[in-house]
Design a protein around this motif. Structure first.
Motif, mmCIF file in Angstrom:
data_model
loop_
_atom_site.group_PDB
_atom_site.id
_atom_site.type_symbol
_atom_site.label_atom_id
_atom_site.label_comp_id
_atom_site.label_asym_id
_atom_site.label_seq_id
_atom_site.Cartn_x
_atom_site.Cartn_y
_atom_site.Cartn_z
ATOM 1 N N ASN A 35 0.860 -1.169 0.000
ATOM 2 C CA ASN A 35 0.000 0.000 0.000
ATOM 3 C C ASN A 35 0.906 1.230 0.000
ATOM 4 N N ILE A 36 0.775 2.059 -1.023
ATOM 5 C CA ILE A 36 1.695 3.184 -1.254
ATOM 6 C C ILE A 36 1.006 4.520 -0.995
ATOM 7 N N THR A 37 1.730 5.430 -0.357
ATOM 8 C CA THR A 37 1.307 6.822 -0.238
ATOM 9 C C THR A 37 2.412 7.694 -0.822
ATOM 10 N N VAL A 38 2.080 8.517 -1.822
ATOM 11 C CA VAL A 38 3.066 9.407 -2.444
ATOM 12 C C VAL A 38 3.105 10.718 -1.661
ATOM 13 N N ASN A 39 4.281 11.028 -1.106
ATOM 14 C CA ASN A 39 4.432 12.242 -0.295
ATOM 15 C C ASN A 39 4.920 13.447 -1.090
ATOM 16 N N GLY A 40 5.473 13.203 -2.253
ATOM 17 C CA GLY A 40 5.960 14.311 -3.060
ATOM 18 C C GLY A 40 7.017 13.884 -4.054
ATOM 19 N N ILE A 41 7.379 14.804 -4.934
ATOM 20 C CA ILE A 41 8.407 14.570 -5.952
ATOM 21 C C ILE A 41 9.499 15.620 -5.776
ATOM 22 N N TYR A 42 10.732 15.174 -5.836
ATOM 23 C CA TYR A 42 11.857 16.103 -5.677
ATOM 24 C C TYR A 42 12.064 16.913 -6.960
ATOM 25 N N GLU A 43 12.397 18.191 -6.775
ATOM 26 C CA GLU A 43 12.645 19.086 -7.904
ATOM 27 C C GLU A 43 14.012 19.746 -7.752
ATOM 28 N N LEU A 44 14.616 20.069 -8.894
ATOM 29 C CA LEU A 44 15.894 20.776 -8.901
ATOM 30 C C LEU A 44 15.667 22.264 -8.715
ATOM 31 N N GLY A 45 16.590 22.897 -8.013
ATOM 32 C CA GLY A 45 16.540 24.345 -7.880
ATOM 33 C C GLY A 45 17.302 25.009 -9.006
ATOM 34 N N GLU A 46 17.671 26.257 -8.817
ATOM 35 C CA GLU A 46 18.458 27.005 -9.797
ATOM 36 C C GLU A 46 19.801 27.357 -9.175
ATOM 37 N N PHE A 47 20.855 27.110 -9.927
ATOM 38 C CA PHE A 47 22.203 27.381 -9.398
ATOM 39 C C PHE A 47 22.510 28.872 -9.565
ATOM 40 N N ASN A 48 22.164 29.636 -8.553
ATOM 41 C CA ASN A 48 22.406 31.075 -8.581
ATOM 42 C C ASN A 48 23.062 31.506 -7.276
ATOM 43 N N ASP A 49 23.268 32.829 -7.127
ATOM 44 C CA ASP A 49 23.936 33.338 -5.930
ATOM 45 C C ASP A 49 23.186 32.939 -4.654
ATOM 46 N N GLU A 50 21.859 32.969 -4.717
ATOM 47 C CA GLU A 50 21.056 32.616 -3.548
ATOM 48 C C GLU A 50 21.281 31.156 -3.161
ATOM 49 N N PHE A 51 21.331 30.274 -4.177
ATOM 50 C CA PHE A 51 21.568 28.854 -3.929
ATOM 51 C C PHE A 51 22.934 28.650 -3.272
ATOM 52 N N VAL A 52 23.971 29.296 -3.815
ATOM 53 C CA VAL A 52 25.323 29.145 -3.279
ATOM 54 C C VAL A 52 25.390 29.651 -1.841
ATOM 55 N N ALA A 53 24.799 30.823 -1.596
ATOM 56 C CA ALA A 53 24.835 31.412 -0.253
ATOM 57 C C ALA A 53 24.131 30.527 0.775
ATOM 58 N N GLU A 54 23.109 29.803 0.335
ATOM 59 C CA GLU A 54 22.358 28.958 1.263
ATOM 60 C C GLU A 54 22.962 27.567 1.406
ATOM 61 N N LYS A 55 23.311 26.952 0.277
ATOM 62 C CA LYS A 55 23.725 25.552 0.297
ATOM 63 C C LYS A 55 25.243 25.354 0.356
ATOM 64 N N LEU A 56 26.008 26.333 -0.130
ATOM 65 C CA LEU A 56 27.453 26.163 -0.234
ATOM 66 C C LEU A 56 28.213 27.276 0.486
ATOM 67 N N LYS A 57 27.597 27.818 1.534
ATOM 68 C CA LYS A 57 28.169 28.978 2.215
ATOM 69 C C LYS A 57 29.515 28.690 2.880
ATOM 70 N N ALA A 58 29.831 27.425 3.102
ATOM 71 C CA ALA A 58 31.138 27.079 3.681
ATOM 72 C C ALA A 58 32.268 27.354 2.697
ATOM 73 N N TYR A 59 31.932 27.505 1.426
ATOM 74 C CA TYR A 59 32.952 27.679 0.395
ATOM 75 C C TYR A 59 32.870 29.039 -0.301
ATOM 76 N N ALA A 60 31.650 29.562 -0.450
ATOM 77 C CA ALA A 60 31.487 30.832 -1.167
ATOM 78 C C ALA A 60 30.059 31.337 -0.970
ATOM 79 N N THR A 61 29.816 32.563 -1.425
ATOM 80 C CA THR A 61 28.468 33.145 -1.311
ATOM 81 C C THR A 61 27.891 33.554 -2.660
ATOM 82 N N THR A 62 28.687 33.407 -3.711
ATOM 83 C CA THR A 62 28.217 33.722 -5.059
ATOM 84 C C THR A 62 28.642 32.620 -6.018
#
Length: 404
Positions: free
Chosen positions: A215-242
């Motif tokens: 018995n399956i329940t679908v909770n959602g589908i994963y989507e890709l974001g956009e590789f921009n300055d905001e993405f880097v600042a949030e996800k890769l801030k240990a290395y860079a912000t832009t």
């Protein structure tokens, strides 16, 4: 839930294994292209090859008789990082240009195309679950589902996600055959049943070959974001912000790593030993055997914990016979001894040494600030001195190299 495939752990493929693979490819090509004209010739060749293989294996067996696995990393090494009782420069032939290696820029530069691949990889690893999308599941999508499995109306052990959600890439073959395909076309929020049959050799006597309903329940589908300055600042801030900052960081990191790798490979490929000092060679064999046994025990426990089964033997785990394994141990130990003594020979020739501060700085650069005391307790001063010396020699060779 996963298939009954046992994946052999492998960190990076060793140079010895790469060489054997290349040799095997060449042998296979010769077999395809060559023509042996008579049965007598075939038997003669088989006898010769068999005799050679037997001789090699017998020799390796004899050399391994007194070698037992041990984890004493600094055995036969002094606190200066040198192998005791060996003047490496007297038995190692180094390339004449070892302290002025020329490196082609094309071998080490980081390209825009590679950065595009890096961006795609980062987006893939930072997918965001969309629990409100009305998109239908497609092959290749990564979804989050909950499931409850049953056989003849009775829930079986291990077949329930317990409402915690499970990520699944459609088409990956992670779950049993027929499971993933039946999710295609369904949407977020849907609850439905799928019918599957466990493989005959699934690895669990209670499930082998059984028909089951999930018995399956679908909770959602994963989507890709956009590789921009905001993405880097949030996800890769240990290395860079832009984006530009991250590209600079990753380009410099890759460039430095490739230069070091090129120099290391150059020394290995263009150096030779007039003899392999036996005592230290045997210790390197013992260390490899120890490391392989530790890996085997760890992976066996992991498989037992997550899949309910493990490897029946060390031979099954590493995918080779005991005889072939001993040959690999011999080759690996010889490669290690050549590398260690080549670097030691350079240190002897060019007066490179390590101080207490050098050793501590090296350890903390690898394991983090404040890690020296615990690392010293685990590995001993001699081994840490040896690895710090090797790193210092490597950096010295990089500084002396010419890139063009």
């Amino acid at each position: 839930m996963s298939t009954n495939e046992k994946v052999t752990a492998s960190s990076d493929v060793s140079k010895s294994k790469q060489k054997r693979i290349e040799r095997q490819k060449k042998n296979d090509q010769v077999k395809r292209e060559g023509v042996i004209g008579s049965v007598v010739g075939i038997f003669a060749i088989a006898l010769i090859v068999g005799a050679v293989i037997f001789s090699v294996v017998a020799s390796v067996r004899k050399s391994q008789e007194n070698v037992q696995p041990n984890g004493d990393f600094g055995r036969y090494v002094n606190d200066k990082g040198m192998v005791e009782g060996i003047k490496a420069s007297s038995i190692v032939t180094l390339p004449a240009d070892y302290n002025n290696i020329t490196i082609p820029l094309s071998e080490v530069e980081y390209t825009d195309a590679e950065f595009e691949e890096e961006k795609a990889a980062q987006l893939e690893s930072h997918k965001v679950l969309n629990s409100e999308t009305d998109k239908a599941i497609e092959d290749g999508d990564t979804v989050n589902i909950d499931y409850v499995g049953s056989i003849d109306g009775v829930e079986f052990e291990g077949g329930n996600s317990n409402g915690e959600g499970a990520d699944l890439e459609i088409g990956s073959g992670t779950f049993i055959p027929g499971f993933e395909e039946q999710l295609i076309g369904h949407k977020n929020g849907e609850v439905f049943d799928i019918d599957v049959t466990f493989p005959e050799e699934y690895g669990n006597e209670e499930l082998n070959g059984k028909d089951a309903v999930f018995n399956i329940t679908v909770n959602g589908i994963y989507e890709l974001g956009e590789f921009n300055d905001e993405f880097v600042a949030e996800k890769l801030k240990a290395y860079a912000t832009t984006v530009d900052g991250y590209k600079k960081y990753i380009s410099e990191k890759e460039y430095e790593s490739r230069v070091k790798t090129y120099v290391s490979n150059y020394i290995d490929e263009n150096s030779s030993l007039s003899k392999y000092p036996k005592k230290y060679l045997n210790q390197l064999k013992a260390l490899k055997m120890y490391s392989d046994e530790q890996s085997y025990e760890y992976m066996n426990q992991m498989y037992q914990q997550f899949y309910g089964y493990g490897f029946s033997s060390f031979e099954e785990y590493n995918g080779m016979s005991q005889e072939d394994y001993l040959v690999e141990v011999e080759e690996s130990a010889k490669e290690s001894e050549l590398t260690i003594l080549a670097l030691q020979a350079i240190a002897e020739n060019d007066g490179i040494t390590v101080s207490e501060d050098d050793i501590k700085a090296f350890v903390e650069s690898v394991y983090g600030e404040g890690s020296y005391d615990s690392t010293l307790e685990s590995y001993g001063k001699a081994y840490l001195a040896q690895t710090a010396l090797q790193d210092k020699v490597g950096n010295y060779l990089v500084e002396k190299a010419t890139i063009k």
